[in-house]
Design a protein around this motif. Structure first.
Motif, PDB file in Angstrom:
ATOM      1  N   VAL A 113       0.871  -1.173   0.000  1.00  0.00           N
ATOM      2  CA  VAL A 113       0.000   0.000   0.000  1.00  0.00           C
ATOM      3  C   VAL A 113       0.910   1.225   0.000  1.00  0.00           C
ATOM      4  O   VAL A 113       1.710   1.411   0.910  1.00  0.00           O
ATOM      5  N   ARG A 114       0.797   2.031  -1.061  1.00  0.00           N
ATOM      6  CA  ARG A 114       1.597   3.254  -1.163  1.00  0.00           C
ATOM      7  C   ARG A 114       0.667   4.458  -1.093  1.00  0.00           C
ATOM      8  O   ARG A 114      -0.291   4.571  -1.860  1.00  0.00           O
ATOM      9  N   LEU A 115       0.950   5.354  -0.153  1.00  0.00           N
ATOM     10  CA  LEU A 115       0.158   6.555   0.044  1.00  0.00           C
ATOM     11  C   LEU A 115       1.014   7.755  -0.345  1.00  0.00           C
ATOM     12  O   LEU A 115       2.130   7.915   0.164  1.00  0.00           O
ATOM     13  N   THR A 116       0.499   8.571  -1.254  1.00  0.00           N
ATOM     14  CA  THR A 116       1.169   9.798  -1.662  1.00  0.00           C
ATOM     15  C   THR A 116       0.247  10.962  -1.330  1.00  0.00           C
ATOM     16  O   THR A 116      -0.934  10.937  -1.668  1.00  0.00           O
ATOM     17  N   HIS A 117       0.775  11.948  -0.616  1.00  0.00           N
ATOM     18  CA  HIS A 117      -0.017  13.118  -0.215  1.00  0.00           C
ATOM     19  C   HIS A 117       0.711  14.360  -0.722  1.00  0.00           C
ATOM     20  O   HIS A 117       1.897  14.529  -0.453  1.00  0.00           O
ATOM     21  N   VAL A 118       0.011  15.193  -1.468  1.00  0.00           N
ATOM     22  CA  VAL A 118       0.624  16.396  -2.038  1.00  0.00           C
ATOM     23  C   VAL A 118      -0.055  17.657  -1.510  1.00  0.00           C
ATOM     24  O   VAL A 118      -1.254  17.646  -1.231  1.00  0.00           O
ATOM     25  N   ARG A 119       0.745  18.699  -1.366  1.00  0.00           N
ATOM     26  CA  ARG A 119       0.360  20.056  -0.954  1.00  0.00           C
ATOM     27  C   ARG A 119       0.196  20.178   0.556  1.00  0.00           C
ATOM     28  O   ARG A 119      -0.773  19.709   1.123  1.00  0.00           O
ATOM     29  N   PHE A 120       1.152  20.837   1.146  1.00  0.00           N
ATOM     30  CA  PHE A 120       1.153  21.134   2.581  1.00  0.00           C
ATOM     31  C   PHE A 120       1.518  22.601   2.770  1.00  0.00           C
ATOM     32  O   PHE A 120       2.255  23.168   1.964  1.00  0.00           O
ATOM     33  N   PRO A 121       1.055  23.227   3.865  1.00  0.00           N
ATOM     34  CA  PRO A 121       1.372  24.633   4.097  1.00  0.00           C
ATOM     35  C   PRO A 121       2.820  24.857   4.548  1.00  0.00           C
ATOM     36  O   PRO A 121       3.326  25.969   4.444  1.00  0.00           O
ATOM     37  N   SER A 122       3.480  23.797   5.069  1.00  0.00           N
ATOM     38  CA  SER A 122       4.837  23.963   5.580  1.00  0.00           C
ATOM     39  C   SER A 122       5.539  22.609   5.669  1.00  0.00           C
ATOM     40  O   SER A 122       4.890  21.564   5.635  1.00  0.00           O
ATOM     41  N   GLU A 123       6.862  22.667   5.819  1.00  0.00           N
ATOM     42  CA  GLU A 123       7.647  21.436   6.037  1.00  0.00           C
ATOM     43  C   GLU A 123       7.184  20.740   7.317  1.00  0.00           C
ATOM     44  O   GLU A 123       7.105  19.516   7.377  1.00  0.00           O
ATOM     45  N   GLU A 124       6.871  21.520   8.350  1.00  0.00           N
ATOM     46  CA  GLU A 124       6.427  20.941   9.622  1.00  0.00           C
ATOM     47  C   GLU A 124       5.120  20.168   9.441  1.00  0.00           C
ATOM     48  O   GLU A 124       4.962  19.058   9.952  1.00  0.00           O
ATOM     49  N   SER A 125       4.189  20.749   8.691  1.00  0.00           N
ATOM     50  CA  SER A 125       2.921  20.072   8.428  1.00  0.00           C
ATOM     51  C   SER A 125       3.156  18.765   7.670  1.00  0.00           C
ATOM     52  O   SER A 125       2.555  17.732   7.986  1.00  0.00           O
ATOM     53  N   ARG A 126       4.041  18.821   6.675  1.00  0.00           N
ATOM     54  CA  ARG A 126       4.349  17.598   5.931  1.00  0.00           C
ATOM     55  C   ARG A 126       4.937  16.540   6.861  1.00  0.00           C
ATOM     56  O   ARG A 126       4.541  15.377   6.814  1.00  0.00           O
ATOM     57  N   ALA A 127       5.886  16.925   7.700  1.00  0.00           N
ATOM     58  CA  ALA A 127       6.506  15.973   8.626  1.00  0.00           C
ATOM     59  C   ALA A 127       5.471  15.380   9.583  1.00  0.00           C
ATOM     60  O   ALA A 127       5.478  14.172   9.851  1.00  0.00           O
ATOM     61  N   ASN A 128       4.572  16.210  10.090  1.00  0.00           N
ATOM     62  CA  ASN A 128       3.517  15.717  10.992  1.00  0.00           C
ATOM     63  C   ASN A 128       2.597  14.736  10.271  1.00  0.00           C
ATOM     64  O   ASN A 128       2.218  13.700  10.827  1.00  0.00           O
ATOM     65  N   HIS A 129       2.232  15.052   9.035  1.00  0.00           N
ATOM     66  CA  HIS A 129       1.374  14.148   8.269  1.00  0.00           C
ATOM     67  C   HIS A 129       2.105  12.850   7.923  1.00  0.00           C
ATOM     68  O   HIS A 129       1.488  11.780   7.915  1.00  0.00           O
ATOM     69  N   GLU A 130       3.391  12.934   7.645  1.00  0.00           N
ATOM     70  CA  GLU A 130       4.146  11.717   7.353  1.00  0.00           C
ATOM     71  C   GLU A 130       4.098  10.761   8.540  1.00  0.00           C
ATOM     72  O   GLU A 130       3.844   9.573   8.391  1.00  0.00           O
ATOM     73  N   GLY A 131       4.281  11.306   9.736  1.00  0.00           N
ATOM     74  CA  GLY A 131       4.171  10.475  10.942  1.00  0.00           C
ATOM     75  C   GLY A 131       2.768   9.928  11.125  1.00  0.00           C
ATOM     76  O   GLY A 131       2.587   8.759  11.476  1.00  0.00           O
ATOM     77  N   GLY A 132       1.773  10.760  10.877  1.00  0.00           N
ATOM     78  CA  GLY A 132       0.381  10.331  11.030  1.00  0.00           C
ATOM     79  C   GLY A 132      -0.002   9.246  10.042  1.00  0.00           C
ATOM     80  O   GLY A 132      -0.602   8.229  10.414  1.00  0.00           O
ATOM     81  N   TRP A 133       0.338   9.442   8.766  1.00  0.00           N
ATOM     82  CA  TRP A 133      -0.002   8.432   7.755  1.00  0.00           C
ATOM     83  C   TRP A 133       0.764   7.124   8.011  1.00  0.00           C
ATOM     84  O   TRP A 133       0.214   6.035   7.815  1.00  0.00           O
ATOM     85  N   THR A 134       2.010   7.222   8.457  1.00  0.00           N
ATOM     86  CA  THR A 134       2.791   6.015   8.767  1.00  0.00           C
ATOM     87  C   THR A 134       2.098   5.229   9.874  1.00  0.00           C
ATOM     88  O   THR A 134       1.957   4.003   9.792  1.00  0.00           O
ATOM     89  N   ARG A 135       1.635   5.927  10.897  1.00  0.00           N
ATOM     90  CA  ARG A 135       0.928   5.266  12.005  1.00  0.00           C
ATOM     91  C   ARG A 135      -0.403   4.670  11.528  1.00  0.00           C
ATOM     92  O   ARG A 135      -0.785   3.576  11.928  1.00  0.00           O
ATOM     93  N   ILE A 136      -1.111   5.387  10.667  1.00  0.00           N
ATOM     94  CA  ILE A 136      -2.383   4.888  10.138  1.00  0.00           C
ATOM     95  C   ILE A 136      -2.157   3.583   9.367  1.00  0.00           C
ATOM     96  O   ILE A 136      -2.898   2.612   9.547  1.00  0.00           O
ATOM     97  N   LEU A 137      -1.132   3.539   8.516  1.00  0.00           N
ATOM     98  CA  LEU A 137      -0.847   2.299   7.780  1.00  0.00           C
ATOM     99  C   LEU A 137      -0.449   1.175   8.729  1.00  0.00           C
ATOM    100  O   LEU A 137      -0.826   0.009   8.507  1.00  0.00           O
ATOM    101  N   ALA A 138       0.287   1.486   9.783  1.00  0.00           N
ATOM    102  CA  ALA A 138       0.660   0.461  10.771  1.00  0.00           C
ATOM    103  C   ALA A 138      -0.588  -0.058  11.490  1.00  0.00           C
ATOM    104  O   ALA A 138      -0.735  -1.277  11.701  1.00  0.00           O
ATOM    105  N   THR A 139      -1.506   0.829  11.835  1.00  0.00           N
ATOM    106  CA  THR A 139      -2.744   0.410  12.507  1.00  0.00           C
ATOM    107  C   THR A 139      -3.610  -0.397  11.553  1.00  0.00           C
ATOM    108  O   THR A 139      -4.231  -1.398  11.961  1.00  0.00           O
TER     109      THR A 139
END
Length: 146
Positions: A113-139
């Motif tokens: 399962v490959r998840l690609t997410h585009v368009r974030f307001p900042s690098e911090e937002s992207r990093a937070n979403h990367e952690g969130g999506w990684t956890r969602i795939l693990a769950t």
């Protein structure tokens, strides 16, 4: 909107020991969404809805403590067991045209399962979403993995 927002992209993937159809369907089933759409510890999903068709909308209310964070979007593509594309409307990423693409591919031992997410307001937002999506795939893997 900055040009940076248009350039920021993340991709996470996970091999999940389950068949593509089962994983694909989980992303469109409100009862299943409530079981795995939790990007942080101690979260719950008290409400999830899904009108699983191109042009249909979904709503996922994520709860931390007594705070509800509604996340919503519109399905752009639903290609059974292959791909789901949807807009992502999040209080954590207030950017227009934020798009999530899920690709499902057969792999030895299950489904990639490959998840690609585009368009974030900042690098911090992207990093937070990367952690969130990684956890969602693990769950998701814990919930549906055989």
């Amino acid at each position: 909107m900055t040009d940076q927002a248009t350039e920021l992209t993340l991709e996470v993937s996970r091999l999940i020991p389950a068949v593509r159809e089962k994983l694909f369907d989980a992303w469109l089933d409100p009862a299943m969404l409530a079981q795995f759409m939790m990007p942080a510890p101690n979260m719950s999903v008290p409400e999830a809805t899904s009108d699983a068709r191109a042009g249909g909308r979904f709503l996922i209310v994520m709860r931390v403590g007594d705070k509800d964070m509604p996340h919503a979007g519109t399905y752009k593509t639903i290609d059974r067991a292959n791909q789901i594309v949807f807009t992502w409307e999040s209080p954590m990423s207030p950017v227009e045209n934020s798009i999530v693409t899920l690709d499902f591919k057969d792999a030895e031992g299950g489904t990639d399962v490959r998840l690609t997410h585009v368009r974030f307001p900042s690098e911090e937002s992207r990093a937070n979403h990367e952690g969130g999506w990684t956890r969602i795939l693990a769950t998701l893997a814990e919930t549906l993995g055989s």
